[in-house]
Design a protein around this motif. Sequence first.
Motif, PDB file in Angstrom:
ATOM      1  N   THR A 174       9.171  12.746  -2.920  1.00 20.84           N
ATOM      2  CA  THR A 174       8.668  12.466  -1.587  1.00 20.84           C
ATOM      3  C   THR A 174       9.755  12.637  -0.541  1.00 20.84           C
TER       4      THR A 174
ATOM      5  N   GLU B 199       6.085  -2.305 -15.092  1.00 22.07           N
ATOM      6  CA  GLU B 199       6.403  -0.877 -15.100  1.00 22.07           C
ATOM      7  C   GLU B 199       6.195  -0.291 -16.490  1.00 22.07           C
TER       8      GLU B 199
ATOM      9  N   GLY C 163       8.138   4.398 -13.119  1.00 20.69           N
ATOM     10  CA  GLY C 163       7.818   4.021 -11.742  1.00 20.69           C
ATOM     11  C   GLY C 163       6.352   3.714 -11.544  1.00 20.69           C
ATOM     12  N   ASP C 164       5.556   3.770 -12.624  1.00 21.97           N
ATOM     13  CA  ASP C 164       4.131   3.465 -12.543  1.00 21.97           C
ATOM     14  C   ASP C 164       3.865   2.029 -12.947  1.00 21.97           C
TER      15      ASP C 164
ATOM     16  N   ARG D 142       1.454   3.086  -8.325  1.00 18.65           N
ATOM     17  CA  ARG D 142       2.892   3.318  -8.318  1.00 18.65           C
ATOM     18  C   ARG D 142       3.571   2.080  -7.759  1.00 18.65           C
ATOM     19  N   ILE D 143       4.754   1.778  -8.288  1.00 17.95           N
ATOM     20  CA  ILE D 143       5.506   0.644  -7.756  1.00 17.95           C
ATOM     21  C   ILE D 143       5.679   0.810  -6.249  1.00 17.95           C
ATOM     22  N   LYS D 144       6.015   2.034  -5.827  1.00 18.95           N
ATOM     23  CA  LYS D 144       6.262   2.259  -4.400  1.00 18.95           C
ATOM     24  C   LYS D 144       4.968   2.280  -3.590  1.00 18.95           C
ATOM     25  N   ASP D 145       3.787   2.421  -4.246  1.00 19.52           N
ATOM     26  CA  ASP D 145       2.511   2.444  -3.529  1.00 19.52           C
ATOM     27  C   ASP D 145       1.889   1.064  -3.394  1.00 19.52           C
TER      28      ASP D 145
ATOM     29  N   PHE E 219       2.403   9.643   0.563  1.00 20.60           N
ATOM     30  CA  PHE E 219       3.421   9.415   1.584  1.00 20.60           C
ATOM     31  C   PHE E 219       3.087  10.181   2.858  1.00 20.60           C
TER      32      PHE E 219
ATOM     33  N   ARG F 231       0.458   8.158   4.716  1.00 18.46           N
ATOM     34  CA  ARG F 231       1.107   7.056   5.425  1.00 18.46           C
ATOM     35  C   ARG F 231       1.807   7.552   6.695  1.00 18.46           C
TER      36      ARG F 231
ATOM     37  N   GLU G 108       8.124   1.219  10.211  1.00 19.47           N
ATOM     38  CA  GLU G 108       8.229   0.312   9.068  1.00 19.47           C
ATOM     39  C   GLU G 108       8.751  -1.044   9.529  1.00 19.47           C
TER      40      GLU G 108
ATOM     41  N   ARG H 155       8.830  -4.803   7.478  1.00 16.45           N
ATOM     42  CA  ARG H 155       8.412  -5.689   6.398  1.00 16.45           C
ATOM     43  C   ARG H 155       8.967  -7.104   6.599  1.00 16.45           C
TER      44      ARG H 155
END
Length: 557
Positions: A206, A396, A428-429, A444-447, A539, A542, A553, A555
């Motif tokens: 990404t 994970e 990473g899933d 996904r961890i990042k999703d 990505f 987003r 961003e 958080r």
Amino acid sequence: MLSQTRVAHARGATGTPLIEETIPTFFAAMAQRQAEHPALVSRHQDRRYSYAGLRQASLQLASALLGLGLQKGDRVGIWSHNNAEWVLMQLATAQVGLVLVNINPAYRTAEVEYALNKVACKTLVTMARFKTSDYLGMLRELGPAKLPHLRHTVWIDEAGRGDEQPGMLRFSELLARGNPEDPRLPAIAASLAATDAINIQFTSGTTGFPKGATLTHRNILNNGFFIGEAMKLTPADRLCIPVPLYHCFGMVLGNLACLTHGSTIVYPNDAFDPLAVLETVQAERCTGLHGVPTMFIAELDHPRFREFDLSTLRTGIMAGSPCPIEVMKRVVSEMHMGEVTIAYGMTETSPVSCQSSTDTPLERRVSTVGQVQPHLEVKIADPETGAALATGATGELCTRGYSVMLGYWDDAEKTREAIDAEGWMHTGDLATMDDEGYVNIVGRIKDMVIRGGENIYPREIEEFLYRMPQVQDVQVVGVPDRKYGEELCAWIVRRPGQALSEEQVRAFCSGQIAHYKVPRYIRFVDAFPMTVTGKIQKFRIREAMKEELGLQEDRTA
């Protein structure tokens, strides 16, 4: 009596031994056993090869590659959509220990420059052009100064047709130079080891440039074999392969699954076209069909779908991105693919780690990615500690075994980040495993979206929205929000001829899912941004929403 919590760690069966041969040794034996059996049909090129013919042509090409001065271990690129030349390159490079470098046909000048130089590619076989992509033009734009390692460029011509390209060699001319009886071929083949690097595939990222996953004969030959075993492939099977060959889906789940079982490879077109797939399945009496979910959706919803006889189909693989349950049910009922399987994996694991079998109960096939493949291990791990969690817990997914790549080419640091000291590949899933070892990918961890402290998995919302009859496809992402940290956004593709409003979507969700799971932002689109292999690029969704909403961003909520 107290019940004991099981650990989410499964090992595959070991009854069938691993293949410890190289690709050329295994393929030679197969070609000898069934010399005249159809091996390859390339419909758009009107070309057909028997097993003996395919081996003969690959030996001739291997000899020709040696004639260019290439030696065992040198890297040779292939920059092309699907065609007979692609599989000939796959077999010919393996025959003499050359490392085949898969170049994404969607790459442009900066990306192909990076890829070729990263691995010091000495020879490149490429299409001349495809639609708006002028591959030879891009190479000329780069020139020798920017591609210092590249010695030979070979362009794929149509039986000698096409304008001459100064400084470049026609594929037909290169092939004609080779001798299938070249005495160097068996000598080099005998020197190869199953653990030698044989393939480099650039993983899509990404951000930044992709990494070159380096795979061996042992990696991809065994993975192709066990994939075919799960599909119950035999020489009677004819597998339609519309997925790209430059990716593991095409060259391993497709080509090698067939070649390890004496089945017939069928290419419907150079790039995906739903009508060509439907026509090919009918004309070639295909028994199997591969695809990512978006491909199956395009086939099912094609206006001429009902015209075609797909009754010969029985199996195939849906993979590449999460498989919507409702789409899977339609593939089984409307495309006659009662033995379709789901496969899960990643390029770095050759690629498949988990797969359902043809006799996995349908409810398990539509709700999981099956169980661990033979001779592999999978575990659901705490992303922080790496310790295996209890069954049912989300963590994970990690894989260990023969399928794990050698590493990223010339990048020891990234390799150490991906493969830990115990040999586990960290995917990473996010996934769960039940007590029978069935794995379910939840995202996904990042999703993962964190809204007001609640962890939300977009896959769950997508599966819920697929129940709406007006929804053809849907993707859910998180976008920044100052109050909650993140809010959900759903991009929806309507079914042709169907009307659907934001209010209808929210009404469908009301009272059915928790309020914080109802998307705040709903957009109707014609298509999603995706890679050539059909993987959705969340990505980019987003980024588009952040630009539309003027968000950054944040958080800190």
